[in-house]
Write a protein that holds these residues in place. Structure first.
Motif, PDB file in Angstrom:
ATOM      1  N   ASP A  87       0.838  -1.200   0.000  1.00  0.00           N
ATOM      2  CA  ASP A  87       0.000   0.000   0.000  1.00  0.00           C
ATOM      3  C   ASP A  87       0.874   1.252   0.000  1.00  0.00           C
ATOM      4  O   ASP A  87       1.875   1.326   0.719  1.00  0.00           O
ATOM      5  N   ARG A  88       0.472   2.241  -0.790  1.00  0.00           N
ATOM      6  CA  ARG A  88       1.130   3.543  -0.766  1.00  0.00           C
ATOM      7  C   ARG A  88       0.491   4.364   0.345  1.00  0.00           C
ATOM      8  O   ARG A  88      -0.734   4.491   0.410  1.00  0.00           O
ATOM      9  N   ARG A 116      -3.673   5.881   3.833  1.00  0.00           N
ATOM     10  CA  ARG A 116      -3.425   5.644   2.415  1.00  0.00           C
ATOM     11  C   ARG A 116      -3.157   6.982   1.716  1.00  0.00           C
ATOM     12  O   ARG A 116      -3.834   7.975   1.971  1.00  0.00           O
ATOM     13  N   ALA A 117      -2.174   6.995   0.838  1.00  0.00           N
ATOM     14  CA  ALA A 117      -1.823   8.204   0.104  1.00  0.00           C
ATOM     15  C   ALA A 117      -2.896   8.504  -0.938  1.00  0.00           C
ATOM     16  O   ALA A 117      -3.485   7.592  -1.514  1.00  0.00           O
ATOM     17  N   PRO A 118      -3.174   9.773  -1.188  1.00  0.00           N
ATOM     18  CA  PRO A 118      -4.135  10.126  -2.237  1.00  0.00           C
ATOM     19  C   PRO A 118      -3.693   9.569  -3.583  1.00  0.00           C
ATOM     20  O   PRO A 118      -2.515   9.665  -3.949  1.00  0.00           O
ATOM     21  N   ALA A 119      -4.616   8.986  -4.314  1.00  0.00           N
ATOM     22  CA  ALA A 119      -4.292   8.373  -5.603  1.00  0.00           C
ATOM     23  C   ALA A 119      -3.793   9.418  -6.588  1.00  0.00           C
ATOM     24  O   ALA A 119      -4.333  10.528  -6.669  1.00  0.00           O
ATOM     25  N   GLY A 120      -2.740   9.082  -7.303  1.00  0.00           N
ATOM     26  CA  GLY A 120      -2.237   9.952  -8.355  1.00  0.00           C
ATOM     27  C   GLY A 120      -1.363  11.093  -7.899  1.00  0.00           C
ATOM     28  O   GLY A 120      -0.908  11.890  -8.720  1.00  0.00           O
ATOM     29  N   ALA A 126       2.732  14.320  -1.763  1.00  0.00           N
ATOM     30  CA  ALA A 126       1.981  13.615  -0.718  1.00  0.00           C
ATOM     31  C   ALA A 126       2.631  13.768   0.647  1.00  0.00           C
ATOM     32  O   ALA A 126       1.954  13.854   1.676  1.00  0.00           O
TER      33      ALA A 126
END
Length: 219
Positions: A87-88, A116-120, A126
């Motif tokens: 998981d990022r 969890r990091a925001p997607a994209g 981040a």
């Protein structure tokens, strides 16, 4: 692995890259492979000894730097179900007197200190979210202004100020922002309805010229 540490207080010259063992996870912890970590004023105050002089940390032993981090979960300890390896994530280490901070190749954090990091979003961007973003969010929560209220944000082009402007606008607040004149386009893009350039002058009078009744809160 490599980590940024110092053994005595002082200027940038006390910093060194140390080879240290990869930290192990314990119950309720996760190990993150670091992709990006920020440098905050708190890191500078830690390194210089200012926080030790204020009684906030002991010092005198090897200390690691770095609060914010963005990276990938490598390992989870017993009892962790919120994230999984691969998981990022973004996270924050808010302890001052520790041998390793986030400015390292790997860092172990409590699971509740990561999300969890925001997607994209690129890791460098981040990594700016946790400390400054949470500070702005908690400040707005403490003010508890009703939707439609007017908020003054000083230092609106800075890390905390920039997030405060965006979050306040998203909550339906009308933001009066102060920053350097050159930062006006950025601050307005972030969501400020009004702008007052910082510098010599009477801030209160300039704000009241825009909001005759005065703002409902200031951050």
């Amino acid at each position: 692995m490599r980590a940024l540490v110092f053994d005595s207080f002082g200027g940038p010259e006390v910093l060194r890259i140390a080879e240290v063992p990869v930290p192990a996870t314990g119950p309720g912890q996760v190990r993150v492979r670091v992709e990006a970590a920020t440098v905050h004023p708190v890191d500078l105050a830690t390194r210089s000894g200012a926080l030790a002089e204020a009684g906030l940390m002991a010092g005198g032993t090897r200390t690691g730097l770095g609060w914010d981090v963005a990276g990938v979960v490598e390992e989870t300890g017993p009892g962790v179900g919120s994230v999984r390896p691969g998981d990022r994530v973004i996270g924050m280490n808010d302890r001052l007197d520790v041998p390793l901070g986030t400015q390292a190749e790997h860092v172990v954090l409590d699971a509740h200190a990561v999300a969890r990091a925001p997607a994209g979003l690129a890791p460098a961007a981040a990594a700016t979210l946790p400390l400054a973003g949470l500070t702005a969010l908690q400040a707005l929560d403490a003010l508890a202004l009703p939707e439609g209220g007017t908020l003054l944000v000083t230092g609106a082009a800075g890390a905390v100020g920039g997030y405060a402007v965006q979050l306040a606008a998203a909550r339906g607040l009308r933001v009066v922002a102060t920053a350097r004149a050159a930062d006006e386009p950025l601050v307005r893009e972030l969501g400020a309805a009004h702008f007052v350039p910082s510098g010599p002058g009477r801030l209160g009078g300039e704000v009241r010229a825009l909001v005759p009744g005065g703002v409902a809160g200031a951050l």
